[in-house]
Design an enzyme around this catalytic site. Sequence first.
Site, mmCIF file in Angstrom:
data_model
loop_
_atom_site.group_PDB
_atom_site.id
_atom_site.type_symbol
_atom_site.label_atom_id
_atom_site.label_comp_id
_atom_site.label_asym_id
_atom_site.label_seq_id
_atom_site.Cartn_x
_atom_site.Cartn_y
_atom_site.Cartn_z
ATOM 1 N N ARG A 67 0.820 -1.210 0.000
ATOM 2 C CA ARG A 67 0.000 0.000 0.000
ATOM 3 C C ARG A 67 0.854 1.261 0.000
ATOM 4 N NH1 ARG A 67 -2.838 -0.392 4.643
ATOM 5 N NH2 ARG A 67 -2.340 1.629 5.557
ATOM 6 N N TYR A 69 -16.057 15.174 -17.052
ATOM 7 C CA TYR A 69 -16.581 13.820 -16.957
ATOM 8 C C TYR A 69 -17.684 13.801 -15.894
ATOM 9 C CZ TYR A 69 -16.688 8.940 -15.411
ATOM 10 O OH TYR A 69 -17.091 7.689 -15.017
ATOM 11 N N ASP A 105 -7.537 17.691 -16.726
ATOM 12 C CA ASP A 105 -7.827 16.308 -17.082
ATOM 13 C C ASP A 105 -7.416 16.118 -18.538
ATOM 14 O OD1 ASP A 105 -8.962 13.860 -17.831
ATOM 15 O OD2 ASP A 105 -10.643 14.086 -16.444
ATOM 16 N N LYS A 118 -8.383 4.494 -19.858
ATOM 17 C CA LYS A 118 -8.700 4.826 -21.246
ATOM 18 C C LYS A 118 -7.488 4.618 -22.156
ATOM 19 C CE LYS A 118 -12.670 6.120 -19.435
ATOM 20 N NZ LYS A 118 -12.527 6.191 -17.972
#
Length: 409
Positions: free
Chosen positions: A75, A129, A194, A219
């Site tokens: 982590r 988005y 973005d 993406k």
Amino acid sequence: MPEPVAVPLSATLPRALATEAVHAGREDLALLGVHAAPIDLSTTYPSYDTRAEAARIDEFATTGARPEGPPVYARLDNPTTARFETALARLEGTESAVAFASGMAALTAVLLVRSGLGLRHVVAVRPLYGCSDHLLTAGLLGTEVTWTDPAGIADAIRPDTGLVMVETPANPTLAEVDIAAVAHACGSIPLLVDNTFATPVLQRPVEHGARLVLHSATKYLGGHGDVLGGVVACDEEFARKLRQVRFATGGVLHPMAGYLLLRGLSTLPVRVRAASATAADLARRLATDPRIARVHYPSIGGAMVSFEVYGDPHEVIAGVRLITPAVSLGSVDTLIQHPASISHRIVPEGDRRSAGVSDRLLRMSVGLEDVEDLWRDLTEALSARSARAPMSTESLAGPRTAPATGSRT
């Protein structure tokens, strides 16, 4: 498994983007005696020196810098994921990058970093988005948002403003923002761009004044529709804070995803340029089609095309056979979806429409298929009976626009 050898950006000679895409994050592989990047799936790592381990953990808690030496816990950091972060930072031209389990986890971490300093106000430009819009509007993280157009950013900034956020080209209208002008208006406030649609192949926001670059790595960076991830490219100072948030909240990128994303980067320039050429061709054909009311295609190019139909957009979705009717984008195959029904359904209807997301708008992510096959499938779907009859539920946002590569529509 040996950890990757970090190669500082300043220690490398300038290389073309295509070369960086293939080699960044992999410079030490030959020294390790391997050709493909290894996958480290360990969740924990043995250590017999607990005093030294405690000191390293204390150092990370204080600074957020990557620990020196072998990994401590998955982590906190992972060698495979670190390779992807190194490569993406090189492609975006930043000092660092920090990867997360998804694009939304990445955006959440940025907001938490700023709100942790008492800077809970965000200035943002629509459209974004749909889930990014919702996260800001709903105040789920205790943030407050002021929506404005690019010209109103400077006036919208307050003493407690911690972030300015834009997406360009925007999802799903492909509207573009002048990043340099927005960065100037931000002053000392960090600008987050973005860059999911453009990728570093088409634009590098930090070169125009942005401090933070966000990607839904799901993406184009992955490129094959088989991996979920997010990443923020930024300076090392901000990256250290992001690593601390990632460790505390657990929004880590799985090493297998890190491996797939690193592999995806190697073909990113080839995929984006090939798909962009097809998308530009389809945009030109759509602009002259009498069944199409308006076409949206950005001046910087890209593989995304949005268009508004005169008829029923749902019938077009139902009519495709080669093109996949599905959410997401950036895959090697072409996808089409109806934003008002899916990706932007969570945005209030009035806000959605005022941002240019009409009920007739369709968003298409163009893949690597032959353009003639795609056009045949698309034109047959547009020829459905209900797609020929004009709808009466909504007026068009404007006249049909014929796009051309290099011109904004």
